[in-house]
Design a protein around this motif. Structure first.
Motif: not given
Length: 108
Positions: A39, A42, A74-75, A77-78, A80
């Motif tokens: 994270t 990112e 966007a984070h 939506e990763r 994991e």
């Protein structure tokens, strides 16, 4: 719980509480800690930290600061993070508690 990110320009912060089921506490802690370094790498990530509550060691607290709401989206939506959102109640005794922040002071 669907995370609804507040709209707005500029940085967005949040802190939250994760209260695990006793039998899944260690597993949840390892999982949350596994998100830290990826994270932080990112785009738009300004700060990402996981804590243990000193008053309640069974509660994990996370703090995040993002350059924009779009970066945070966007984070989340990763793969994991999306997987964690779907499976979170396997680990938690109650849903995540999230508080939204608008940074007032300059960020480094």
């Amino acid at each position: 719980m669907k995370i609804v990110i507040p709209e707005g320009n500029g940085p967005v912060g949040l802190y939250g509480f994760a209260r695990p089921k006793p039998e899944r506490a260690g597993e949840l802690e390892r999982l949350l800690l596994s998100f830290v370094e990826p994270t932080r790498a990112e785009p738009g990530s300004m700060h990402y930290q996981v804590h243990r509550d000193m008053a309640d060691p069974n509660t994990l607290v996370f703090y995040e600061l993002w350059q924009s709401a779009d970066d945070l989206r966007a984070h989340l939506e990763r793969p994991e993070l999306a997987r964690f959102q779907q499976q979170r109640m396997d680990y938690l005794r109650e849903d995540l508690e999230i508080h939204w922040l608008t940074p007032l002071s300059a960020t480094p």
